[in-house]
Design a protein around this motif. Structure first.
Motif, PDB file in Angstrom:
ATOM      1  N   SER A 129       0.835  -1.208   0.000  1.00 17.12           N
ATOM      2  CA  SER A 129       0.000   0.000   0.000  1.00 17.12           C
ATOM      3  C   SER A 129       0.872   1.261   0.000  1.00 17.12           C
ATOM      4  O   SER A 129       0.520   2.254  -0.630  1.00 17.12           O
ATOM      5  N   THR A 130       2.007   1.209   0.659  1.00 21.44           N
ATOM      6  CA  THR A 130       2.926   2.349   0.668  1.00 21.44           C
ATOM      7  C   THR A 130       3.528   2.563  -0.719  1.00 21.44           C
ATOM      8  O   THR A 130       3.565   3.685  -1.221  1.00 21.44           O
ATOM      9  N   VAL A 131       3.983   1.491  -1.342  1.00 20.37           N
ATOM     10  CA  VAL A 131       4.567   1.591  -2.677  1.00 20.37           C
ATOM     11  C   VAL A 131       3.543   2.105  -3.681  1.00 20.37           C
ATOM     12  O   VAL A 131       3.839   2.944  -4.528  1.00 20.37           O
ATOM     13  N   MET A 132       2.321   1.629  -3.560  1.00 19.41           N
ATOM     14  CA  MET A 132       1.274   1.964  -4.524  1.00 19.41           C
ATOM     15  C   MET A 132       0.551   3.276  -4.203  1.00 19.41           C
ATOM     16  O   MET A 132      -0.283   3.717  -4.975  1.00 19.41           O
ATOM     17  N   ASP A 133       0.839   3.885  -3.070  1.00 17.06           N
ATOM     18  CA  ASP A 133       0.135   5.088  -2.620  1.00 17.06           C
ATOM     19  C   ASP A 133      -1.372   4.864  -2.573  1.00 17.06           C
ATOM     20  O   ASP A 133      -2.162   5.682  -3.063  1.00 17.06           O
ATOM     21  N   GLN A 134      -1.769   3.738  -2.022  1.00 17.04           N
ATOM     22  CA  GLN A 134      -3.182   3.391  -1.903  1.00 17.04           C
ATOM     23  C   GLN A 134      -3.487   2.977  -0.471  1.00 17.04           C
ATOM     24  O   GLN A 134      -2.599   2.536   0.258  1.00 17.04           O
ATOM     25  N   ASN A 135      -4.746   3.092  -0.095  1.00 12.32           N
ATOM     26  CA  ASN A 135      -5.178   2.608   1.216  1.00 12.32           C
ATOM     27  C   ASN A 135      -4.982   1.101   1.286  1.00 12.32           C
ATOM     28  O   ASN A 135      -5.082   0.410   0.272  1.00 12.32           O
ATOM     29  N   LEU A 136      -4.753   0.610   2.481  1.00 13.84           N
ATOM     30  CA  LEU A 136      -4.590  -0.820   2.686  1.00 13.84           C
ATOM     31  C   LEU A 136      -5.825  -1.586   2.227  1.00 13.84           C
ATOM     32  O   LEU A 136      -5.706  -2.632   1.575  1.00 13.84           O
ATOM     33  N   SER A 137      -6.998  -1.068   2.509  1.00 17.36           N
ATOM     34  CA  SER A 137      -8.230  -1.754   2.101  1.00 17.36           C
ATOM     35  C   SER A 137      -8.365  -1.806   0.576  1.00 17.36           C
ATOM     36  O   SER A 137      -8.849  -2.796   0.026  1.00 17.36           O
ATOM     37  N   THR A 138      -7.912  -0.768  -0.113  1.00 17.94           N
ATOM     38  CA  THR A 138      -7.940  -0.759  -1.578  1.00 17.94           C
ATOM     39  C   THR A 138      -6.999  -1.819  -2.135  1.00 17.94           C
ATOM     40  O   THR A 138      -7.347  -2.545  -3.073  1.00 17.94           O
ATOM     41  N   VAL A 139      -5.824  -1.923  -1.544  1.00 22.50           N
ATOM     42  CA  VAL A 139      -4.850  -2.930  -1.978  1.00 22.50           C
ATOM     43  C   VAL A 139      -5.421  -4.325  -1.764  1.00 22.50           C
ATOM     44  O   VAL A 139      -5.315  -5.193  -2.642  1.00 22.50           O
ATOM     45  N   LYS A 140      -6.049  -4.553  -0.622  1.00 24.48           N
ATOM     46  CA  LYS A 140      -6.624  -5.876  -0.342  1.00 24.48           C
ATOM     47  C   LYS A 140      -7.716  -6.231  -1.344  1.00 24.48           C
ATOM     48  O   LYS A 140      -7.736  -7.343  -1.878  1.00 24.48           O
ATOM     49  N   SER A 141      -8.621  -5.304  -1.608  1.00 26.14           N
ATOM     50  CA  SER A 141      -9.709  -5.613  -2.548  1.00 26.14           C
ATOM     51  C   SER A 141      -9.174  -5.811  -3.960  1.00 26.14           C
ATOM     52  O   SER A 141      -9.635  -6.695  -4.693  1.00 26.14           O
ATOM     53  N   THR A 142      -8.178  -5.022  -4.350  1.00 24.39           N
ATOM     54  CA  THR A 142      -7.563  -5.205  -5.672  1.00 24.39           C
ATOM     55  C   THR A 142      -6.854  -6.547  -5.754  1.00 24.39           C
ATOM     56  O   THR A 142      -6.931  -7.233  -6.778  1.00 24.39           O
ATOM     57  N   LEU A 143      -6.189  -6.945  -4.682  1.00 26.76           N
ATOM     58  CA  LEU A 143      -5.502  -8.232  -4.647  1.00 26.76           C
ATOM     59  C   LEU A 143      -6.490  -9.379  -4.828  1.00 26.76           C
ATOM     60  O   LEU A 143      -6.257 -10.281  -5.651  1.00 26.76           O
ATOM     61  N   TYR A 144      -7.584  -9.356  -4.100  1.00 33.35           N
ATOM     62  CA  TYR A 144      -8.558 -10.443  -4.207  1.00 33.35           C
ATOM     63  C   TYR A 144      -9.225 -10.473  -5.576  1.00 33.35           C
ATOM     64  O   TYR A 144      -9.477 -11.543  -6.125  1.00 33.35           O
ATOM     65  N   ARG A 145      -9.492  -9.308  -6.147  1.00 30.95           N
ATOM     66  CA  ARG A 145     -10.062  -9.239  -7.493  1.00 30.95           C
ATOM     67  C   ARG A 145      -9.067  -9.818  -8.518  1.00 30.95           C
ATOM     68  O   ARG A 145      -9.429 -10.594  -9.391  1.00 30.95           O
ATOM     69  N   ALA A 146      -7.793  -9.469  -8.363  1.00 30.12           N
ATOM     70  CA  ALA A 146      -6.760  -9.968  -9.277  1.00 30.12           C
ATOM     71  C   ALA A 146      -6.596 -11.484  -9.150  1.00 30.12           C
ATOM     72  O   ALA A 146      -6.423 -12.181 -10.162  1.00 30.12           O
TER      73      ALA A 146
END
Length: 157
Positions: A129-146
């Motif tokens: 989330s730090t590398v991507m400049d995104q909220n942790l919850s956004t990273v998690k949902s994107t990960l599960y979608r991917a």
């Protein structure tokens, strides 16, 4: 600080090359990207406030350099969920790793980056989330979608 950055670069050069290559799929382009990233890191070393974030900081520069390169080459295509439905069967290859690479190439840039950092580079989700400049919850949902997309793509093989 410069000595720490140089030592970090030298001890992680293979990892940096792997990440760059996973985006551009070309040895020379990947080497150029790593070289450009090193130059940027040395030029902007003053922006690194905390030395223990060196890895995250450098990987962020590397990924952004890959993204810039892909945009310049006009090879970057963002695949939306509905497009996956109409994709043809992927080309069958005898090696499983090539099938995974092909499947990763069908993900959006953000999805691919999150998968690569999380599973291939063993980053914690907070670091991603730090590398991507995104909220942790956004990273998690994107990960599960991917992961769902990858499952669909790999089941077709």
């Amino acid at each position: 600080m410069e000595t720490e950055i140089v030592n970090y670069i030298l001890s992680n050069k293979e990892k940096h090359y792997r990440i760059a290559y996973s985006y551009v799929k070309n040895k020379d382009d990947a080497l150029d990207i790593v070289q450009d990233t090193i130059l940027k890191a040395l030029k902007y070393q003053h922006t690194l406030r905390e030395p223990h974030y060196l890895n995250t900081w450098f990987i962020k520069i590397l990924i952004n350099t890959c993204k810039t390169h892909l945009k310049k080459q006009q090879r970057y295509i963002d695949v939306e969920d509905d497009i996956l439905e109409i994709l043809d069967e992927p080309y069958l290859d005898t090696y499983r790793s090539f099938e995974l690479e092909d499947a990763l190439d069908h993900l959006s840039y953000n999805e691919k980056t999150i998968i690569l950092l999380r599973y291939f580079e063993q980053f914690e989700l907070k670091e991603v989330s730090t590398v991507m400049d995104q909220n942790l919850s956004t990273v998690k949902s994107t990960l599960y979608r991917a992961l769902k997309k990858l499952k669909v793509l790999l089941e077709k093989v």
